[in-house]
Structure formats: structure tokens, C-alpha cells
Design a protein around this motif. Sequence first.
Motif: not given
Lengths: 661, 168
Positions: A318-337
Motif C-alpha cells: 500500500g501507499d500508507r504506513t501500517l503502524p501496527d501489524l500483527r502476523l501469524v503464519d499458517g503453520v501446517p496443522p500436523a507440524l510443530s514449531v
Amino acid sequence: MNRSGLLAVAGVLAFGLGLATLAVPGLVALGAEGAVLVVVGLLALVQIVRVGRARYRGQIRRAGTADAELSADVESPGADLGAVLDEFDPDGYRYAQGGRRRSQLRRVAVEALTRSDDCSETEARERIATGIWTDDPVAAAFLAEDGGDDLPLLSQLGSRLRSRLRSRLTTESAYQRRIRRTTDAIAAVTGLPPGPATADSAAGFRSRSRLASIGQRLTGDVETGEPPSAWDDTDQSRRRSTGHWRGVSAVALVGITVGVLAEQATALLVGVVGISYAAYARSTTPPSPTLSVERTLSPETPSPGESVTVTVSVTNDGDRTLPDLRLVDGVPPALSVVDGSPRLGTALRAGETVSYEYAVEARRGSHAFDPVHVVARNLAGTAERERTVSPAEATPIQCVPPLEPVETAVPVRRQPTGLTGRAKTDIGGEGAEFFATRPYRPGDPLHRIDWNRRAKSGDLATLELREERSVTVVLVVDASDGAAVGPEPREATAIDRSVDGARQAFTALLDDGNRVGVAALADGDCWIPPGAGEVHRTRVRELLATDPAFAPGRRPPSPSFYAWFSRLRRRLPGDAQVVLFSPLCSDDAVLAATRLEAHGYPVTVVSPDPTSRQTTGNRLAAVVRRFRMADLRSGGVPVVDWGWDDPLAVALARSTRRWSR
Amino acid sequence: MTGVDRGPTRSSSVVAVAAAIVAFLLSGPYDWVALAASGLGVALVAVGVLTGRHAPVTAGSAGLVVGVLAGAVANTPPLFVLGGAVAAVVAWDAGGTAIDLGNQLGRGAGTTRLELVHVGSTALVGVVTAVGSLALYRTGLGRASMAVPMLLVVAALCIAVALTVGSE
């Protein structure tokens, strides 16, 4: 313009007028200051109460995120005691709650006694009615016809008092305790080792978790949204106002009220701070993030247990700053981090890219990632927008384990085909193992003549050796919903175990020159006809690793049994035999084995044991699994009971030793 | 791995408690009521960010505001009053952010940049307000007639009602 807009404008006007009066004293003159003071003070008080109540009642709302780090939850067999007992409804009609469970348990006890003590059903009923089937007085009294009411009145009173006391001291009610003791008594009849002696909390019946409701009440000031996996449509974006600054206007009101009433100008300054934050919080438009995500894996095709580094790069398109961005990756359900975190909180300028990495541990299967869950808030944090973003290129983690044969012979049923192999037959001829002797016929080879016997008695006899021929085997893996259970939460399921077993058995059988095929008891169509050769080996290796029917980390849909069975029967070659891998936690697997046997296909069942001894329900499920094994064995189907912690070779060796005795 | 640690994030929690202590130090020494209220406020904010619950943080910040006001009534210098009020609001904001961020992303995630931007902007709003109103105060708000604060009360009321209506 709506009401709130009008009010805001009026507020700003009043503020401006106040400032103007400050600059030009005497611009606005107020008469009867005392009365106005009281009225305004009261109004302010009312508003303070309103704001306070809104803060207290109105919840803070925020997006919920899934436990992406953890592999999917695995239910233990019998996690729902009621569901296990419901299979034993004696006549189908409903009793009152207590009576129904009791008659179901009575049914289970009858089944246990008829199977393990070899008595008739009437005998078993008689023994249960008189209470002589077990040493446990509680269990005996619970299942006895009269429910133990013929005890002398005084001792009845005493026992009631005792059970009251006990249920006060523990979380287990007297009723739950009776069910637990009875289940353990039945388990003892079937020869299962006893479970832990302590009471399990809430005998395993569902919907009684008092703890959960307390927890909910404690965190009741926050309303947490559902993670994307629970959304109807993951393409849509969701917005909400978070209520993060709700109540800050109370600071302004209190400050100014105190300042006016105490005639203390410094207190007014607190009010000014409050007003300025209230204005800051007024911005409630959530940002609309336009993001692109890229995900790279290294390595893309790991071996089981290897750790895969996942690098996620997020770009603000986008052309605007995103001041507060929270991301959670969709880890495959069978795998553990195993290292790092699939989550990130950051601020992103327009066009900027940020990347982070974490590591997952690979498991068998083809693991596709879920989209990235994005929660973007505005600068003040008053509004948030949730959406999901998928990378343009979706690369799954492909983990195809190598084929390793089991170190012992796979028990196949005696059934010859015309081809030479290593499966033993009941036919004498060429081979390595002694089978029988028969009178000499002209033309028999010299080295097969029994010279010892010739020397002893003068007869000519020929040694016959057991012929070894190849067999056609179809390995059927139970991948139905009933098999997606395991003793440990978030660990392997019985399906995983069965696939492991099938992989080992396939390799061993193929190496011995047999023709081997693979099928799954599952909703989908998973089938490779019996075959041999390297191409076949590779095909089966791929199928056993990545077929959707065996996909770990999800609960498979329940297959429609009869459609599946007729499809399998149409495909099975006439001379095939079946090795069925199933935890025997549902009747479908038993039905499949008995029906195949009835249609003339010899069946062997290899059953990984997923039961645990933790709760009453678990133990009852173990008892029911024993019933199924006993029924199969009495129908002539050999069953290999494969302990959860044992290698397959040990289980097979133990069983074949028992059968040959 | 046994579970995701969804406790409040560390940096914002530290900021919240530190801001609460600043508010306490700026208002406490001038009055017994202020000392008690803001002392309780610091304790509650700390409890809130330790247990991950909003209610104690909100109550603690309210305590800090009460302490600041009590200090103001007891003739605390205006600079300290402003500093205390801003610190109380920053404690509230940082505490709430720590809890929400912890719940959504957990302690394991890298969130420093987000927290810096958020707390920084809140502090900036506070500093600008403080400087502005201090200037206003010096120009002579202290000696103005009662009409000025009265108008400010009405202004605050209107804006507050507008906010509560608008956010529903």
C-alpha cells in the motif's frame, strides 16, 4: 450528521469559546455561578458513571489467533465415556440418566464375562445380579439388580454419609466413583492391567467442565474473536473497534470536575490531558493493509524429524504506513514449531519489507501451509482489521520417508499362488524346510532320498520340503475417523502408526517376492493394485507418505462403509489376502475383516494399541477393543496386538510365536 | 513444546510498570491520599501485567489518576501534575497493549518495533499536550474567571458523550 457528530462539534465549539474567554476575559459572563456549578457537576458525574459502566461492561474486543505452533490435538480413545457406553444400549429405549448408564455397564459386564470366562449369557447375568463376578463390593453393588438396597438400613445410612463426605473432599461424585470402580472391575475381568488408582476429574463425561466456565468468567472482560480456521470465508476481511481507549474520557471529566469543585487550576490540566487522549482515540478507522507474502522453505523435501527453516517475508504494497501489524503464519496443522515463533508484531512503512524465520519439525506427509493471518490496527489501537494473505506461490513441505523393511517375517496366511516366493505353503516340494516324507517314486532326485531311513529299514523314501511360493497381499490401512486417536495429545495417531506398519510390511513382503497392493479404509479413493518391481515400490512409497487419506493433523471424514467395501471387493484379485492395519476402535474395521474373511479372502489384522489408562472412559475403550480382538480371533482372524511403544518386529515375533505353539 | 506462552509481552509490561512508578513518584510525595492511591495503582498495574488481565490494569491506572488529582489539589507543581497524568495514561495504554499483544502473538514473537511505535506515539501525544497546556497555564488560566473551566467542562462532556455514542 448524526448525534455523536453534533455533540463533538458542540464540544469543540465550547472548547474554542473557553479558550477565547481565556484570551479576552469577560467575553462570556456567567451569573449565579453556584447553581450552574452544581448542575454541571452533576451532569459530569452522571457522565463519569456512564463512561465507567461502559468500560466495565463493554468488552475489549480483539482478534483471536490459533495455536499455530502446536501440532493438531489428538483425542484419546474413550475421551467421551458416554459415547463408548452408548454402543451398549441394551434395548434402545431411554432410561433415566443414572439407570441408563447402569444398564449399559451391565451389558458391558455381560459381554466381558461371556468372552473371558466362557460362560453363557444367562450365567453371566445371574452372576452379575448376585454380585459374585467381582471382588469389588462397590462394583458388585452398582450392577446388582436391586442396586444394593437390601443392605441393613443403618449401614446404608453409613455408606451414604461416607460417600457424601468423600465427594466433598474430591472432585469426583459418588456416582462417578461407582462408574469408575465398575469399569475397573470389568477391565480386571478382561485381563487388562489396572489403571491409576486415583480418581480422574469428572469421569470423562463431556459438558461438565466447571473449570472451563470459571476460566471464561475470569477473562470475561475481553471478547476474543475466532481464528481464521473457524471463519466461514477466509477471503473476507473483518473489522472491529477494539475498545482499547474506552474510558479515557473519564480522565477528562474527573479532572475538570475536580478542578472546578476544588477551584484548583492545576487539576484542570489533568482534564486537558484526558481530552487530548480522548481526541486521539477518536480515530477509529482501521487501516486496510495491502500486503504480499513470500514464504521460502529450506529444505523443501526433508526427511522425518529434520527441522525445516521457514522464512516469511511480508511487504507493504500500500501507499500508507501500517503502524501496527500483527502476523501469524499458517503453520501446517500436523507440524510443530521447534525454534523461533511463526508470529510477528511490527510496523511497516509503505513499500518496506520485513522478514522473519522459524523452524518446524518435519513429519511424514505433504504439508500445505494455511494462509497468513494478518491483524492490522491503527496507530491509537482503537480499530483493527483482520484478513488472511496467501503467498503467490504455495510450496508444501514434502516429507516422504524411506522404505525400511520390518526385521521379521510378516505373518501371511498359508495360501499358495503359482509363483515362487518366500511365503510358506502347506504343499510339499522344493524348498528349504522339512515338510514330510513319502514313499520313493521313480524319478525323484537322488539328493532328496532319505538315506538314513534306507540304512535303517531298507525302504526308499523321499523327503518332501515345504514349498515356498509367493502370495498376493493387499495392505489395508484403517484411516477412518475412529482411527484418528492416540494415547498422547498432540502426538502420533493410530493412523500414523498403521501407515508406519504398512510401510515396513510392504517393503518386507515385496522384498520376499510377493505381489503387494495398498488400500485405505477412508472416505477418499486410495488404492494401488498388487504389483511388484521398482516402479511399483516408488508409487507405493509416495502414496503411503502423501495420500490425502493418510494426511496427519486432521480428523478424517467418516467413510460410508458399504460403498467403500463394495469398491474394495470389486478391485481385490480373487487370490489376494488382506493384512488390515487398524486400532480396532470402531466397528467398521471389525466388519471389514469379518466380511472379507467371509468372502474368502484370508485376513490378518495388525492392530496398533492407541488406548491409554488415564480416565475411566479410556479404560472402558480399552475393554471394548479387547472385545473386538476376541471376536475377530474367535472368527478365525489372527490379530497382532501391537503395543504403542513396541517396534512392529517385536509385536509380530511375539504373535507368530504364540500362534505356532 | 507444551503450549504457546500468551503472557503479556515483556517490553510493554516493563513500560507500563515504569510509567506507573513515574506517576507515583510525581504525585505521591505531596499528599497522603495521593501516596496511597498511586501506590495502590502501581501495585494493581503490576498485578495486571503479571496475570494478563485488563481489569487490574484499568483499576490501577484509575488509582494513579486519582493520586495525580489528589496531588494537584494539594498544590503539586503543574509540571508534575501533567507528567503524572500522562504517565498514568501511558501505563494504562502500555499495559493493555502488552496484554492484547501477548494474547495475540505471545511472548516468543518479535514485537519490539510494534510496541515502540505504539508506546512512542502515545507518549508523544502526552508530551505535546503537556507542553501545550503548560503554556496555556502560564498565560493565566489560573487567574481566569470560572466561565473558562465551565466551558471546558461542557466541551469535555460533549466530546465524551460523542465518543461513547460513536463507539457503540
